[in-house]
Structures are given as C-alpha cells and as structure tokens.
Design a protein around this motif. Structure first.
Motif, short mmCIF file in Angstrom:
data_model
loop_
_atom_site.label_atom_id
_atom_site.label_comp_id
_atom_site.label_asym_id
_atom_site.label_seq_id
_atom_site.Cartn_x
_atom_site.Cartn_y
_atom_site.Cartn_z
N ASP A 29 0.83 -1.21 0.00
CA ASP A 29 0.00 0.00 0.00
C ASP A 29 0.86 1.26 0.00
OD1 ASP A 29 -2.35 -1.39 -0.04
OD2 ASP A 29 -2.65 -1.33 2.13
N TRP A 30 1.85 1.29 0.90
CA TRP A 30 2.68 2.49 1.02
C TRP A 30 3.62 2.65 -0.16
CZ3 TRP A 30 1.67 6.52 3.79
CH2 TRP A 30 0.84 6.38 4.89
N LEU A 31 3.99 1.53 -0.76
CA LEU A 31 4.80 1.62 -1.98
C LEU A 31 4.02 2.35 -3.08
CD1 LEU A 31 6.37 -1.96 -2.21
CD2 LEU A 31 7.58 0.16 -1.74
N SER A 32 2.76 1.94 -3.27
CA SER A 32 1.97 2.49 -4.37
C SER A 32 1.52 3.92 -4.09
CB SER A 32 0.76 1.60 -4.65
OG SER A 32 -0.09 1.54 -3.54
N ILE A 33 1.18 4.23 -2.84
CA ILE A 33 0.73 5.59 -2.52
C ILE A 33 1.82 6.61 -2.85
CG2 ILE A 33 0.17 7.14 -0.62
CD1 ILE A 33 -1.46 4.88 0.61
N MET A 34 3.03 6.33 -2.43
CA MET A 34 4.13 7.25 -2.71
C MET A 34 4.40 7.33 -4.21
SD MET A 34 4.66 8.43 0.20
CE MET A 34 6.00 9.51 -0.30
N ALA A 35 4.26 6.21 -4.91
CA ALA A 35 4.47 6.21 -6.36
C ALA A 35 3.40 7.04 -7.06
CB ALA A 35 4.46 4.77 -6.88
N ILE A 36 2.15 6.96 -6.58
CA ILE A 36 1.06 7.74 -7.17
C ILE A 36 1.33 9.24 -6.99
CG2 ILE A 36 -1.37 8.35 -6.90
CD1 ILE A 36 -1.86 5.36 -6.26
N PHE A 37 1.77 9.62 -5.78
CA PHE A 37 2.09 11.03 -5.55
C PHE A 37 3.23 11.49 -6.45
CE2 PHE A 37 0.07 10.70 -1.19
CZ PHE A 37 -0.95 11.59 -1.49
N SER A 38 4.22 10.62 -6.66
CA SER A 38 5.34 10.97 -7.55
C SER A 38 4.84 11.11 -8.99
CB SER A 38 6.42 9.88 -7.47
OG SER A 38 6.95 9.79 -6.18
N LEU A 39 3.97 10.20 -9.41
CA LEU A 39 3.41 10.26 -10.76
C LEU A 39 2.63 11.55 -10.98
CD1 LEU A 39 2.69 8.75 -13.45
CD2 LEU A 39 0.69 7.86 -12.25
N MET A 40 1.77 11.88 -10.02
CA MET A 40 0.93 13.07 -10.15
C MET A 40 1.74 14.35 -10.09
SD MET A 40 -2.41 12.11 -10.32
CE MET A 40 -3.35 13.46 -9.62
N ALA A 41 2.68 14.41 -9.14
CA ALA A 41 3.39 15.67 -8.88
C ALA A 41 4.49 15.95 -9.90
CB ALA A 41 3.96 15.65 -7.47
N PHE A 42 5.26 14.93 -10.26
CA PHE A 42 6.45 15.17 -11.07
C PHE A 42 6.27 14.87 -12.56
CE2 PHE A 42 8.05 14.35 -6.75
CZ PHE A 42 8.77 15.51 -6.55
N LYS A 43 5.46 13.86 -12.87
CA LYS A 43 5.27 13.53 -14.27
C LYS A 43 4.16 14.35 -14.90
CE LYS A 43 4.73 9.60 -17.41
NZ LYS A 43 4.59 8.12 -17.53
N TRP A 44 3.07 14.57 -14.14
CA TRP A 44 1.92 15.27 -14.70
C TRP A 44 1.78 16.69 -14.16
CZ3 TRP A 44 -1.85 10.59 -13.72
CH2 TRP A 44 -1.56 9.58 -14.64
#
Length: 424
Positions: A29-44
């Motif tokens: 869960d915590w792996l994916s949550i941090m990855a989602i925040f990285s995806l949203m903040a830095f890629k998009w």
C-alpha cells in the motif's frame, strides 16, 4: 497499566497467517501511494487540488460504503471476502501502469477504496474469530505495529524504486503483494466461528445496519469512544496537513526538518504499539484520555514554541511530534481493542463498519478544515487552538470515565459468557 502475564498468540497459526498477509499488503500500500504522488506531482505536474483528489478518491468509498461492507462481512464468509478483495485489488493496481491522465487514477483509486472497504470489517471480524479476548490487546497492538512500521519503511523503498527502476515497477510490486496476501489468506487455517445461527439470520441491509447502530448505542464506550475518535482524528488531520507549513514558518525550517518530524511521528506510533504488546491496559477509556491529552499538549506546545521562534527546532519539533504521535497510539489501539472485546462476533463487521466510516469521514474533512482555518487564522493559531481543544476534551472525558465503565460492565460480562472465541 499492568504487565501482561502471557498469551497464546505464538501458537495461533491463524493469527500468524493473518498478520503475515497484513505485512505484505500494508507494505505494498505504502509503496503504491508514494508512487502515485510521484506520478501526479512530477510527471503530470498536478495542481494542489488534483493532488487532494487522490486522498478523497481512496477515502470516500470507505466512508460511504463502510456500514454496508460491515453488513456483508457479517453475512458472508470473511475469509472469502478478504481473498476476493485482495485479488481484485491486485488487478486494479496493475491498471495504474497504463493510466495516462489524472482521472484514470481517480477511477482506479475509487475502485481500490471499494474493495478496501470490504476488506477492513472482514479482517476485524476474522480477528475476533481467531483471537481470545485475553490476547486481543496484544493482537491489536501487533497489527498497529505492522501498520506503523510499513508506513516508515514503505515510502523509503518506494522512493528508491521510483528513482532506480521507475514508477511502473512499484505498481507491479504492489500488485504482487496483494496476490501474495490473497494466497496467504486462502491457506489460512479454517476456523469455526461461534454464533453461526445468528450469522445466518438475515434481514434487510437497513435492518442489519439498524441492529448494529442500536448495539453501539447500548454500549456507551463504543458510542462515546467513537465520538472521541472522530474528534481526535479530525484535529489530528487538521494539524497533520499543515505540518510542512508550520515548519516553513520557522526561521531555520527546512525540508530536512519536515522529514525528521514525519519520521518521528511514525516512530511515536510504533513505540506505543510495541509497548502495548507487552503491557495490558486495565482501563481503555483512561488510556484514551491520556492519549488525547498528550496529542493535544504536543500540538499546543509546538504551535506556541513556533510563535516564539524558539532556537534549535531540530530538537524540540521532533520531540513534541513524538509525544503527540505516542498519544495518538494510546487513543487508537485501546479503542480498537475494547470494541473487539465488547462486540459479539456476529456483529463485528457492522460495528467496525460503522465506526470506521465515521472515523474515515474525519480524515476527509480534517485536511480541508485545517486548510481553511490556516488561511483564515494562521497555521500557528490552528495548532495552539486545536491542541488546547483536545486537552479540554481529555479532561472532560476523564469525568465520564466511571459512568461509562460502570454502565458497560454488565455488557462485558454478558458478552464474555455468550460469545467466547474459537480455538485456532
């Protein structure tokens, strides 16, 4: 608190399987949550509003569907519910790999929240089936330790994987964690839950919900304890969302200090959980009032010291955060333990579904309320006033202790005679 004399959890194979599955799924869960925040903040390059929808998408299904999920957990085989929930979450997480715009992520997170809302009350009911009341505090503490430890370890691993292997690798790993969790739950040793007759008695969903709510009303600890939990979580989320802003207001504030404060928050929860695996609490209500006092006192003092621009914040800010988080652990763990003990096994899903939905509501409106209050009155004022409010609530709750414990004594004795637990 008194030292725990001993327990049978080490010989409880069902509990070991359940906790092993929790370790794997919580870490994922915590792996994916941090990855989602990285995806949203830095890629998009998502806006603050778009980022807030991530939490809302996850939390809203649990808030709305929690009570109904509790009814389902009481009607159906809880092991089957958990296995199916993990399997579908495994598939949903894989969908994040091909998500190309934010609304794709929101839809997938809503689906994830739906199956999580089914899993949580089923797990609470299963815990009631396989753990005796004497071992319930230790079991709840171990579960809390797992949650807090993965909250510390997961983001660090996620950050490393995102940097070295890419975001998609994190989602694949999280998906695999749900699959492995489902396999562990599938081979979980069978149990024969008590109250089979009551579990087979099915009315409408509304009537089952009413029955669960009526039971909560008859047990004052659950009713008033849920209220305390709601207020504590609301204020905790109000302040938690503004920690970065508070640190930014300090003359020597820095991202490093924010990271240290967040780490100490997780460590505070973890230490309390570890202590409660060894020490038995004789009065959950008293423990909760002490926890609320510590949480409020930590926030209030932190806000006051920030207003003074006290030197050496790398010392006092982490120390006060640790104090507040330790107090929060004294609120959540004794509450969950007491609710498990006070609730008959055939109603565990409904009761935890209702209480979880109410508490989850606080996690949704807390950050928004904190943001508006911070803009209107200043973040420092939010910390001082909310902390003082919690201290006041803890003192008021202390005066209710005797009446609540006395009124629930007959319920505890009746439940102990009527329900018991199975041998795992």
């Amino acid at each position: 608190m008194e030292k725990k004399a001993g327990n049978t959890l080490r010989q409880n194979k069902s509990f070991k399987f359940l906790m092993s599955a929790q370790v794997i799924s919580n870490l994922g869960d915590w792996l994916s949550i941090m990855a989602i925040f990285s995806l949203m903040a830095f890629k998009w390059n998502a806006s603050p509003l778009e980022m807030s929808f991530v939490i809302i998408s996850l939390g809203l299904p649990m808030t709305v569907l929690g009570p109904v999920a509790g009814v389902i957990a009481d009607r159906m085989n809880r092991k089957t519910i958990m296995v199916c929930s993990d399997f579908f979450r495994c598939i949903i997480i894989l969908g994040l790999i091909v998500a190309s715009v934010p609304w794709h992520v929101y839809i997938l997170l809503i689906l994830l929240g739906i199956f999580s809302s089914l899993f949580t009350p089923a797990k609470s009911g299963m815990l009631k089936e396989i753990v005796s009341d004497d071992d319930m505090q230790q079991a709840a503490s171990i579960s809390s330790v797992i949650q807090d430890a993965t909250k510390i370890i997961g983001p660090a691993i996620s950050g490393f994987l995102v940097t070295t292997a890419g975001i998609s690798s994190v989602f694949i790993l999280d998906s695999a964690s749900f699959l492995l969790s489902a396999l562990l739950l599938f081979v979980l040793p069978g149990v024969k839950p008590l109250h089979v007759k009551e579990k087979r008695t099915k009315g409408s969903v509304i009537s089952d919900l009413k029955e669960g709510f009526q039971y909560m009303k008859t047990v004052r600890f659950i009713l008033f304890g849920t209220g305390l939990m709601f207020v504590s979580m609301l204020i905790l989320q109000m302040a938690d969302a503004q920690f970065s802003v508070l640190i930014r207001l300090l003359e020597t504030g820095s991202p490093a200090l924010v990271g240290l404060v967040v780490t100490c928050s997780g460590v505070g929860f973890l230490v309390t959980g570890l202590c409660l695996t060894k020490w038995q609490i004789s009065s959950p209500w008293l423990a909760m009032t002490i926890g609320i006092f510590s949480l409020g006192g930590g926030f209030m003092i932190m806000g006051y010291l920030a207003s003074l621009q006290l030197p050496h914040p790398f010392i006092w800010a982490p120390a006060l955060t640790f104090l507040a988080a330790s107090g929060a652990g004294l609120i959540f763990i004794p509450f969950n333990t007491a609710v498990q003990r006070l609730t008959p096994v055939h109603m565990t899903g409904r009761v935890f579904g209702l209480t979880g939905s109410i508490i989850m509501l606080a996690t949704l409106i807390g950050p928004v309320t904190g943001g508006f209050a911070g803009n209107q009155f200043g973040v420092i004022s939010v910390f001082i006033v909310s902390g003082a409010g919690l201290v006041t609530i803890s003192i008021a709750a202390l005066f209710l202790r005797k009446s609540i414990e006395r009124s629930d004594q007959y319920v505890t004795e009746s439940a102990s005679r009527a329900q018991g637990t199975t041998t795992a």
